[in-house]
Design a protein around this motif. Structure first.
Motif, PDB file in Angstrom:
ATOM      1  N   HIS A 178      10.491  -0.922   7.657  1.00 14.32           N
ATOM      2  CA  HIS A 178      11.746  -1.287   7.780  1.00 14.32           C
ATOM      3  C   HIS A 178      13.502  -0.020   7.777  1.00 14.32           C
ATOM      4  O   HIS A 178      13.779   0.326   6.483  1.00 14.32           O
ATOM      5  CB  HIS A 178      12.592  -2.389   6.966  1.00 14.32           C
ATOM      6  CG  HIS A 178      10.713  -2.978   6.386  1.00 14.32           C
ATOM      7  ND1 HIS A 178      10.809  -4.383   7.721  1.00 14.32           N
ATOM      8  CD2 HIS A 178      10.491  -4.050   5.589  1.00 14.32           C
ATOM      9  CE1 HIS A 178      10.498  -5.125   7.032  1.00 14.32           C
ATOM     10  NE2 HIS A 178       9.583  -4.744   6.272  1.00 14.32           N
ATOM     11  N   ALA A 179      13.526   0.207   8.956  1.00  9.66           N
ATOM     12  CA  ALA A 179      14.710   1.565   9.042  1.00  9.66           C
ATOM     13  C   ALA A 179      14.969   1.473  10.449  1.00  9.66           C
ATOM     14  O   ALA A 179      14.807   0.700  11.486  1.00  9.66           O
ATOM     15  CB  ALA A 179      13.671   2.500   8.976  1.00  9.66           C
ATOM     16  N   ILE A 180      16.951   1.980  10.563  1.00  8.59           N
ATOM     17  CA  ILE A 180      16.907   1.601  11.599  1.00  8.59           C
ATOM     18  C   ILE A 180      16.448   2.940  12.660  1.00  8.59           C
ATOM     19  O   ILE A 180      15.852   4.443  12.196  1.00  8.59           O
ATOM     20  CB  ILE A 180      18.243   2.305  11.586  1.00  8.59           C
ATOM     21  CG1 ILE A 180      19.435   0.890  11.597  1.00  8.59           C
ATOM     22  CG2 ILE A 180      18.809   2.270  13.076  1.00  8.59           C
ATOM     23  CD1 ILE A 180      20.191   1.556  10.871  1.00  8.59           C
ATOM     24  N   HIS A 181      15.684   2.693  13.876  1.00 14.81           N
ATOM     25  CA  HIS A 181      14.556   3.553  14.995  1.00 14.81           C
ATOM     26  C   HIS A 181      15.260   3.768  15.913  1.00 14.81           C
ATOM     27  O   HIS A 181      14.723   3.724  17.452  1.00 14.81           O
ATOM     28  CB  HIS A 181      13.386   3.157  14.591  1.00 14.81           C
ATOM     29  CG  HIS A 181      12.286   2.938  13.322  1.00 14.81           C
ATOM     30  ND1 HIS A 181      12.116   4.078  12.459  1.00 14.81           N
ATOM     31  CD2 HIS A 181      11.936   2.144  12.314  1.00 14.81           C
ATOM     32  CE1 HIS A 181      12.169   3.758  11.357  1.00 14.81           C
ATOM     33  NE2 HIS A 181      11.883   2.209  11.856  1.00 14.81           N
ATOM     34  N   ASN A 205       4.821  -0.034 -10.687  1.00 12.71           N
ATOM     35  CA  ASN A 205       4.574  -1.674  -9.477  1.00 12.71           C
ATOM     36  C   ASN A 205       5.523  -1.493  -9.148  1.00 12.71           C
ATOM     37  O   ASN A 205       5.522  -1.750  -7.798  1.00 12.71           O
ATOM     38  CB  ASN A 205       4.861  -2.920 -10.499  1.00 12.71           C
ATOM     39  CG  ASN A 205       3.049  -3.341 -11.193  1.00 12.71           C
ATOM     40  OD1 ASN A 205       2.640  -2.885 -10.739  1.00 12.71           O
ATOM     41  ND2 ASN A 205       3.762  -3.736 -12.459  1.00 12.71           N
ATOM     42  N   TYR A 206       7.146  -1.157  -9.217  1.00 11.57           N
ATOM     43  CA  TYR A 206       7.985  -0.880  -8.478  1.00 11.57           C
ATOM     44  C   TYR A 206       7.539   0.267  -7.340  1.00 11.57           C
ATOM     45  O   TYR A 206       8.290   0.408  -5.893  1.00 11.57           O
ATOM     46  CB  TYR A 206       9.496  -0.599  -8.886  1.00 11.57           C
ATOM     47  CG  TYR A 206      10.950  -0.152  -8.233  1.00 11.57           C
ATOM     48  CD1 TYR A 206      11.600  -1.296  -7.959  1.00 11.57           C
ATOM     49  CD2 TYR A 206      10.735   1.220  -8.320  1.00 11.57           C
ATOM     50  CE1 TYR A 206      11.840  -0.865  -6.859  1.00 11.57           C
ATOM     51  CE2 TYR A 206      12.115   1.513  -7.104  1.00 11.57           C
ATOM     52  CZ  TYR A 206      12.525   0.512  -6.317  1.00 11.57           C
ATOM     53  OH  TYR A 206      13.285   1.226  -6.039  1.00 11.57           O
ATOM     54  N   ILE A 207       7.234   0.993  -7.308  1.00  8.97           N
ATOM     55  CA  ILE A 207       6.822   2.361  -6.998  1.00  8.97           C
ATOM     56  C   ILE A 207       5.331   2.101  -6.268  1.00  8.97           C
ATOM     57  O   ILE A 207       6.273   2.523  -5.327  1.00  8.97           O
ATOM     58  CB  ILE A 207       5.447   3.333  -8.166  1.00  8.97           C
ATOM     59  CG1 ILE A 207       7.722   4.269  -8.785  1.00  8.97           C
ATOM     60  CG2 ILE A 207       5.341   4.905  -6.755  1.00  8.97           C
ATOM     61  CD1 ILE A 207       8.061   5.099  -7.960  1.00  8.97           C
ATOM     62  N   ILE A 217       6.255   1.488  -1.523  1.00  7.26           N
ATOM     63  CA  ILE A 217       5.414   2.740  -0.605  1.00  7.26           C
ATOM     64  C   ILE A 217       4.896   1.872   0.067  1.00  7.26           C
ATOM     65  O   ILE A 217       5.096   2.018   1.167  1.00  7.26           O
ATOM     66  CB  ILE A 217       4.666   3.453  -1.658  1.00  7.26           C
ATOM     67  CG1 ILE A 217       5.017   4.897  -2.525  1.00  7.26           C
ATOM     68  CG2 ILE A 217       3.120   4.101  -0.351  1.00  7.26           C
ATOM     69  CD1 ILE A 217       3.944   5.511  -2.921  1.00  7.26           C
ATOM     70  N   LYS A 218       4.698   0.716  -0.438  1.00  7.67           N
ATOM     71  CA  LYS A 218       3.580   0.170   0.566  1.00  7.67           C
ATOM     72  C   LYS A 218       5.393  -0.889   1.101  1.00  7.67           C
ATOM     73  O   LYS A 218       4.838  -0.632   2.770  1.00  7.67           O
ATOM     74  CB  LYS A 218       2.990  -1.604   0.164  1.00  7.67           C
ATOM     75  CG  LYS A 218       2.589  -2.711   1.166  1.00  7.67           C
ATOM     76  CD  LYS A 218       1.256  -2.095   1.533  1.00  7.67           C
ATOM     77  CE  LYS A 218       0.644  -3.285   2.058  1.00  7.67           C
ATOM     78  NZ  LYS A 218      -0.184  -2.393   3.106  1.00  7.67           N
ATOM     79  N   ALA A 219       5.845  -0.888   1.476  1.00  7.45           N
ATOM     80  CA  ALA A 219       6.759  -2.300   2.114  1.00  7.45           C
ATOM     81  C   ALA A 219       7.526  -0.729   2.590  1.00  7.45           C
ATOM     82  O   ALA A 219       8.278  -0.860   3.966  1.00  7.45           O
ATOM     83  CB  ALA A 219       8.071  -2.588   0.866  1.00  7.45           C
ATOM     84  N   SER A 238      -0.562   1.413   1.285  1.00  6.73           N
ATOM     85  CA  SER A 238      -0.288   1.516  -0.026  1.00  6.73           C
ATOM     86  C   SER A 238      -0.386   2.704  -0.553  1.00  6.73           C
ATOM     87  O   SER A 238      -0.783   4.181   0.105  1.00  6.73           O
ATOM     88  CB  SER A 238      -2.136   1.113  -0.005  1.00  6.73           C
ATOM     89  OG  SER A 238      -3.199   1.180  -0.436  1.00  6.73           O
ATOM     90  N   PHE A 239      -0.057   2.981  -1.689  1.00 11.12           N
ATOM     91  CA  PHE A 239      -0.101   4.439  -2.488  1.00 11.12           C
ATOM     92  C   PHE A 239      -1.670   4.550  -2.114  1.00 11.12           C
ATOM     93  O   PHE A 239      -1.684   6.008  -2.419  1.00 11.12           O
ATOM     94  CB  PHE A 239      -0.287   4.082  -4.252  1.00 11.12           C
ATOM     95  CG  PHE A 239      -0.205   5.086  -5.365  1.00 11.12           C
ATOM     96  CD1 PHE A 239       0.147   6.364  -5.269  1.00 11.12           C
ATOM     97  CD2 PHE A 239      -1.588   5.749  -5.490  1.00 11.12           C
ATOM     98  CE1 PHE A 239      -0.475   7.281  -5.697  1.00 11.12           C
ATOM     99  CE2 PHE A 239      -1.981   5.734  -6.514  1.00 11.12           C
ATOM    100  CZ  PHE A 239      -1.683   6.692  -6.596  1.00 11.12           C
TER     101      PHE A 239
END
Length: 335
Positions: free
Chosen positions: A154-157, A250-252, A256-258, A263-264
Protein backbone atom coordinates in the motif's frame (compact mmCIF):
# COMPACT_ATOMS: atom_id res chain seq x y z
CA UNK A 1 33.74 3.08 -24.26
CA UNK A 2 31.61 0.07 -25.09
CA UNK A 3 33.13 -3.15 -26.42
CA UNK A 4 32.92 -3.92 -30.13
CA UNK A 5 31.31 -7.26 -29.28
CA UNK A 6 28.50 -5.53 -27.39
CA UNK A 7 28.11 -2.96 -30.17
CA UNK A 8 27.69 -5.71 -32.78
CA UNK A 9 25.19 -7.52 -30.59
CA UNK A 10 23.00 -4.50 -29.91
CA UNK A 11 23.13 -2.78 -33.29
CA UNK A 12 22.17 -5.97 -35.12
CA UNK A 13 18.56 -5.68 -36.31
CA UNK A 14 16.16 -8.22 -34.83
CA UNK A 15 13.09 -9.52 -36.75
CA UNK A 16 10.70 -6.99 -35.17
CA UNK A 17 13.04 -4.12 -36.04
CA UNK A 18 13.36 -5.30 -39.63
CA UNK A 19 9.58 -5.43 -39.96
CA UNK A 20 9.08 -2.00 -38.38
CA UNK A 21 11.78 -0.56 -40.65
CA UNK A 22 10.17 -2.05 -43.76
CA UNK A 23 6.56 -1.12 -42.96
CA UNK A 24 6.97 2.07 -40.95
CA UNK A 25 4.40 0.68 -38.51
CA UNK A 26 4.56 -0.35 -34.86
CA UNK A 27 4.62 -4.12 -34.31
CA UNK A 28 2.53 -4.95 -31.24
CA UNK A 29 4.69 -7.85 -30.04
CA UNK A 30 3.37 -7.55 -26.46
CA UNK A 31 -0.12 -8.41 -27.77
CA UNK A 32 -2.14 -5.95 -25.70
CA UNK A 33 -4.98 -3.64 -26.71
CA UNK A 34 -3.72 -0.07 -27.15
CA UNK A 35 -6.97 1.07 -28.76
CA UNK A 36 -9.54 0.50 -25.99
CA UNK A 37 -9.38 4.08 -24.72
CA UNK A 38 -7.78 2.95 -21.46
CA UNK A 39 -4.07 2.69 -20.72
CA UNK A 40 -3.27 -1.05 -20.87
CA UNK A 41 -1.03 -2.91 -18.43
CA UNK A 42 1.73 -5.06 -19.89
CA UNK A 43 1.39 -8.61 -18.46
CA UNK A 44 4.40 -9.46 -16.33
CA UNK A 45 4.14 -13.23 -16.83
CA UNK A 46 5.59 -12.98 -20.33
CA UNK A 47 8.94 -11.78 -18.97
CA UNK A 48 9.80 -13.70 -15.80
CA UNK A 49 9.56 -17.37 -16.75
CA UNK A 50 13.29 -18.07 -16.35
CA UNK A 51 14.49 -15.40 -13.94
CA UNK A 52 13.33 -12.55 -11.73
CA UNK A 53 15.16 -10.05 -13.95
CA UNK A 54 14.43 -9.67 -17.66
CA UNK A 55 16.76 -7.75 -19.98
CA UNK A 56 16.09 -6.92 -23.62
CA UNK A 57 16.71 -4.29 -26.27
CA UNK A 58 13.86 -1.89 -27.07
CA UNK A 59 12.83 -2.34 -30.71
CA UNK A 60 13.93 0.51 -32.98
CA UNK A 61 12.20 2.22 -35.93
CA UNK A 62 8.94 2.83 -34.10
CA UNK A 63 7.37 4.16 -30.90
CA UNK A 64 5.85 2.57 -27.78
CA UNK A 65 2.27 3.68 -26.95
CA UNK A 66 1.23 4.62 -23.40
CA UNK A 67 1.16 1.66 -21.02
CA UNK A 68 1.65 0.67 -17.38
CA UNK A 69 3.25 -2.33 -15.69
CA UNK A 70 3.33 -3.97 -12.27
CA UNK A 71 7.10 -4.39 -12.11
CA UNK A 72 10.08 -2.09 -11.63
CA UNK A 73 11.73 -0.97 -14.86
CA UNK A 74 15.22 0.38 -15.48
CA UNK A 75 15.85 1.96 -18.91
CA UNK A 76 19.42 2.58 -20.06
CA UNK A 77 20.30 4.70 -23.08
CA UNK A 78 23.23 2.75 -24.50
CA UNK A 79 23.56 4.91 -27.60
CA UNK A 80 21.84 7.89 -29.20
CA UNK A 81 18.84 9.47 -27.51
CA UNK A 82 15.08 9.19 -27.07
CA UNK A 83 12.17 11.00 -25.46
CA UNK A 84 10.00 9.22 -22.94
CA UNK A 85 6.86 10.44 -21.21
CA UNK A 86 6.51 9.50 -17.55
CA UNK A 87 3.00 10.27 -16.29
CA UNK A 88 2.75 12.70 -19.25
CA UNK A 89 5.99 14.47 -18.23
CA UNK A 90 8.61 14.50 -21.04
CA UNK A 91 12.00 13.07 -20.07
CA UNK A 92 14.88 13.23 -22.56
CA UNK A 93 17.37 10.36 -22.36
CA UNK A 94 20.85 10.71 -23.84
CA UNK A 95 23.66 8.17 -24.06
CA UNK A 96 24.68 7.21 -20.53
CA UNK A 97 21.35 8.16 -18.93
CA UNK A 98 19.45 5.65 -16.80
CA UNK A 99 15.88 6.02 -15.56
CA UNK A 100 14.51 3.90 -12.70
CA UNK A 101 10.69 3.68 -12.74
CA UNK A 102 8.29 2.40 -10.11
CA UNK A 103 5.26 0.22 -10.70
CA UNK A 104 2.06 1.80 -12.05
CA UNK A 105 3.84 4.59 -13.92
CA UNK A 106 2.22 5.55 -17.23
CA UNK A 107 5.03 5.40 -19.77
CA UNK A 108 5.32 5.95 -23.50
CA UNK A 109 8.35 6.24 -25.75
CA UNK A 110 8.69 8.33 -28.91
CA UNK A 111 10.15 6.97 -32.16
CA UNK A 112 13.71 5.66 -31.84
CA UNK A 113 16.00 5.45 -34.86
CA UNK A 114 18.92 3.37 -36.05
CA UNK A 115 21.52 4.82 -33.67
CA UNK A 116 19.19 4.87 -30.64
CA UNK A 117 19.83 1.78 -28.51
CA UNK A 118 17.62 1.62 -25.41
CA UNK A 119 18.00 -1.28 -22.97
CA UNK A 120 15.05 -2.39 -20.81
CA UNK A 121 15.83 -4.05 -17.47
CA UNK A 122 12.67 -5.36 -15.79
CA UNK A 123 12.67 -6.40 -12.12
CA UNK A 124 10.03 -8.77 -10.78
CA UNK A 125 8.08 -7.54 -7.76
CA UNK A 126 9.17 -10.19 -5.28
CA UNK A 127 12.87 -9.71 -6.05
CA UNK A 128 12.89 -6.07 -4.95
CA UNK A 129 13.12 -6.89 -1.25
CA UNK A 130 15.69 -9.58 -2.00
CA UNK A 131 17.94 -6.93 -3.57
CA UNK A 132 17.46 -4.65 -0.57
CA UNK A 133 18.12 -7.40 1.97
CA UNK A 134 21.08 -8.95 0.18
CA UNK A 135 23.10 -5.94 -0.94
CA UNK A 136 21.51 -2.55 -0.33
CA UNK A 137 20.26 -2.79 3.24
CA UNK A 138 23.30 -0.99 4.66
CA UNK A 139 22.61 2.01 2.47
CA UNK A 140 20.21 4.86 3.27
CA UNK A 141 20.43 6.31 -0.23
CA UNK A 142 17.44 7.55 -2.16
CA UNK A 143 17.72 4.46 -4.39
CA UNK A 144 17.35 2.12 -1.42
CA UNK A 145 14.41 4.10 -0.09
CA UNK A 146 12.88 4.07 -3.58
CA UNK A 147 13.09 0.25 -3.66
CA UNK A 148 11.69 -0.10 -0.15
CA UNK A 149 8.75 2.08 -1.15
CA UNK A 150 8.35 0.03 -4.34
CA UNK A 151 8.17 -3.14 -2.25
CA UNK A 152 5.24 -1.87 -0.19
CA UNK A 153 1.80 -3.22 -0.92
CA UNK A 154 0.00 0.00 0.00
CA UNK A 155 2.04 2.91 -1.32
CA UNK A 156 2.04 5.46 -4.11
CA UNK A 157 3.85 3.80 -7.02
CA UNK A 158 4.46 6.53 -9.58
CA UNK A 159 8.03 7.49 -8.70
CA UNK A 160 11.10 7.68 -10.89
CA UNK A 161 14.77 8.61 -10.62
CA UNK A 162 16.94 9.81 -13.53
CA UNK A 163 20.68 9.11 -13.41
CA UNK A 164 23.53 10.41 -15.53
CA UNK A 165 26.09 7.60 -15.63
CA UNK A 166 27.99 8.99 -18.61
CA UNK A 167 31.01 9.96 -16.48
CA UNK A 168 30.67 7.10 -14.00
CA UNK A 169 32.99 4.44 -15.40
CA UNK A 170 32.10 1.92 -12.69
CA UNK A 171 28.39 2.20 -13.46
CA UNK A 172 29.07 1.96 -17.20
CA UNK A 173 31.11 -1.21 -16.73
CA UNK A 174 28.44 -2.76 -14.48
CA UNK A 175 25.67 -1.99 -16.98
CA UNK A 176 27.64 -3.44 -19.88
CA UNK A 177 28.38 -6.58 -17.83
CA UNK A 178 24.70 -6.81 -16.87
CA UNK A 179 23.63 -6.66 -20.52
CA UNK A 180 26.16 -9.31 -21.57
CA UNK A 181 25.16 -11.64 -18.73
CA UNK A 182 21.41 -11.08 -18.90
CA UNK A 183 20.47 -10.55 -22.54
CA UNK A 184 18.69 -13.66 -23.74
CA UNK A 185 17.16 -14.38 -20.34
CA UNK A 186 17.53 -18.16 -20.26
CA UNK A 187 18.07 -18.02 -16.48
CA UNK A 188 21.51 -19.65 -16.51
CA UNK A 189 23.19 -16.51 -15.17
CA UNK A 190 20.45 -15.51 -12.74
CA UNK A 191 22.69 -15.20 -9.69
CA UNK A 192 25.32 -13.14 -11.51
CA UNK A 193 22.64 -10.89 -12.99
CA UNK A 194 21.10 -10.29 -9.55
CA UNK A 195 24.46 -9.45 -8.05
CA UNK A 196 25.40 -7.10 -10.90
CA UNK A 197 22.05 -5.32 -10.63
CA UNK A 198 22.44 -4.82 -6.88
CA UNK A 199 25.94 -3.41 -7.36
CA UNK A 200 24.68 -1.16 -10.16
CA UNK A 201 21.81 0.25 -8.11
CA UNK A 202 24.23 1.04 -5.30
CA UNK A 203 26.66 2.73 -7.69
CA UNK A 204 23.93 4.74 -9.43
CA UNK A 205 23.05 6.41 -6.14
CA UNK A 206 26.12 8.61 -6.76
CA UNK A 207 24.86 9.79 -10.17
CA UNK A 208 21.34 11.11 -9.54
CA UNK A 209 20.41 13.75 -12.09
CA UNK A 210 16.71 14.30 -11.28
CA UNK A 211 13.97 12.53 -9.39
CA UNK A 212 10.34 12.66 -8.40
CA UNK A 213 8.99 10.67 -5.51
CA UNK A 214 6.02 10.52 -3.23
CA UNK A 215 7.63 9.14 -0.10
CA UNK A 216 9.48 10.80 2.76
CA UNK A 217 13.19 10.10 2.70
CA UNK A 218 14.70 8.68 5.88
CA UNK A 219 11.54 8.64 8.00
CA UNK A 220 10.22 5.13 7.42
CA UNK A 221 10.74 2.41 10.03
CA UNK A 222 10.53 -0.30 7.38
CA UNK A 223 14.02 0.39 6.00
CA UNK A 224 15.45 0.28 9.52
CA UNK A 225 13.62 -3.00 10.20
CA UNK A 226 14.98 -4.51 6.95
CA UNK A 227 18.48 -3.38 7.90
CA UNK A 228 18.09 -5.01 11.32
CA UNK A 229 16.94 -8.28 9.71
CA UNK A 230 19.91 -8.15 7.33
CA UNK A 231 22.37 -7.70 10.20
CA UNK A 232 20.87 -10.30 12.57
CA UNK A 233 19.15 -12.82 10.28
CA UNK A 234 20.88 -15.85 11.87
CA UNK A 235 19.25 -15.24 15.27
CA UNK A 236 16.60 -12.56 14.69
CA UNK A 237 13.11 -12.90 16.17
CA UNK A 238 10.00 -10.75 16.18
CA UNK A 239 10.37 -10.31 19.92
CA UNK A 240 13.96 -9.12 19.45
CA UNK A 241 12.97 -6.63 16.76
CA UNK A 242 10.13 -5.42 18.98
CA UNK A 243 12.49 -4.81 21.88
CA UNK A 244 15.00 -3.05 19.65
CA UNK A 245 12.47 -0.66 18.11
CA UNK A 246 10.22 -0.33 21.15
CA UNK A 247 7.15 -1.96 19.60
CA UNK A 248 4.98 -4.94 20.41
CA UNK A 249 6.10 -7.99 18.43
CA UNK A 250 2.60 -8.46 16.98
CA UNK A 251 2.68 -4.88 15.72
CA UNK A 252 6.05 -5.46 14.03
CA UNK A 253 4.85 -8.68 12.42
CA UNK A 254 1.65 -7.08 11.15
CA UNK A 255 3.57 -4.05 9.85
CA UNK A 256 5.99 -6.19 7.84
CA UNK A 257 3.18 -8.29 6.37
CA UNK A 258 0.95 -5.30 5.57
CA UNK A 259 3.70 -3.23 3.93
CA UNK A 260 5.67 -5.89 2.05
CA UNK A 261 3.19 -8.70 1.49
CA UNK A 262 5.67 -11.12 3.10
CA UNK A 263 5.62 -12.46 6.64
CA UNK A 264 8.58 -11.79 8.93
CA UNK A 265 9.63 -15.46 8.76
CA UNK A 266 9.40 -15.44 4.97
CA UNK A 267 11.83 -12.49 4.76
CA UNK A 268 14.26 -14.22 7.12
CA UNK A 269 14.02 -17.49 5.19
CA UNK A 270 14.62 -15.74 1.87
CA UNK A 271 17.77 -14.15 3.28
CA UNK A 272 18.99 -17.49 4.68
CA UNK A 273 18.40 -19.39 1.44
CA UNK A 274 20.05 -16.64 -0.61
CA UNK A 275 23.23 -16.82 1.50
CA UNK A 276 23.12 -20.63 1.47
CA UNK A 277 23.04 -20.62 -2.33
CA UNK A 278 26.06 -18.32 -2.38
CA UNK A 279 28.04 -20.51 0.02
CA UNK A 280 27.10 -23.69 -1.86
CA UNK A 281 28.30 -22.16 -5.14
CA UNK A 282 31.45 -20.44 -3.92
CA UNK A 283 32.86 -22.63 -1.13
CA UNK A 284 33.53 -26.26 -0.29
CA UNK A 285 31.94 -25.94 3.14
CA UNK A 286 29.99 -29.03 4.26
CA UNK A 287 26.24 -28.50 4.17
CA UNK A 288 26.08 -28.80 7.97
CA UNK A 289 28.45 -25.86 8.30
CA UNK A 290 26.48 -23.81 5.76
CA UNK A 291 23.33 -24.53 7.76
CA UNK A 292 25.05 -23.15 10.86
CA UNK A 293 26.36 -20.10 8.96
CA UNK A 294 22.84 -19.10 7.90
CA UNK A 295 21.20 -19.70 11.29
CA UNK A 296 20.04 -23.32 11.41
CA UNK A 297 20.94 -25.80 14.13
CA UNK A 298 21.21 -28.72 11.70
CA UNK A 299 21.50 -29.53 8.00
CA UNK A 300 18.06 -31.13 7.74
CA UNK A 301 16.32 -27.84 8.63
CA UNK A 302 18.20 -26.05 5.86
CA UNK A 303 17.52 -28.89 3.42
CA UNK A 304 13.78 -28.78 4.12
CA UNK A 305 13.54 -25.01 3.60
CA UNK A 306 15.90 -25.06 0.61
CA UNK A 307 13.88 -27.78 -1.12
CA UNK A 308 10.65 -25.88 -0.49
CA UNK A 309 11.98 -22.63 -2.00
CA UNK A 310 14.31 -23.90 -4.74
CA UNK A 311 12.73 -27.23 -5.63
CA UNK A 312 15.64 -29.51 -4.74
CA UNK A 313 18.13 -30.13 -1.94
CA UNK A 314 21.33 -28.15 -1.24
CA UNK A 315 23.38 -31.15 -2.37
CA UNK A 316 21.64 -31.31 -5.74
CA UNK A 317 22.02 -27.53 -6.13
CA UNK A 318 25.77 -27.80 -5.54
CA UNK A 319 26.09 -30.68 -8.02
CA UNK A 320 24.25 -28.71 -10.69
CA UNK A 321 26.49 -25.70 -10.13
CA UNK A 322 29.51 -27.97 -10.42
CA UNK A 323 28.23 -29.42 -13.70
CA UNK A 324 27.82 -25.86 -15.01
CA UNK A 325 31.51 -25.37 -14.14
CA UNK A 326 30.92 -22.50 -11.74
CA UNK A 327 34.21 -21.90 -9.92
CA UNK A 328 34.19 -22.47 -6.19
CA UNK A 329 36.69 -21.19 -3.66
CA UNK A 330 38.23 -23.86 -1.48
CA UNK A 331 38.61 -22.48 1.99
CA UNK A 332 40.40 -24.01 4.92
CA UNK A 333 37.80 -25.13 7.44
CA UNK A 334 38.22 -23.70 10.87
CA UNK A 335 38.58 -26.25 13.62
Amino acid sequence: MHSKVLDRLLFKEDPVEKLQKETGKNVNDVHIDFNSGQTPQIPSQRYFQNSNIFINKHHRYSYMPAHTHDFIELNYMYSGHCRQYINDEPVALHAGNVILMDKDIVQKIDYVGESDILINILIKDDSILANVLNTLAQSTSLVTQFLVNASKVHAIHNNYILFDAQKNEVAQHLIDSLIIRGLGNDGSNAREVNLLLSLLLNELSHSIEAETHNFESGTDDLLQILQYIDQHFQTVSLAGIGRHFGYNSNYIGNKIKAETGFSFQSLVNRKRVSLAKQLLAETDYPIARIASEVGFSNASSLSKLFSKQIGYTPGVFRQRRHVLDVPRISRTLES
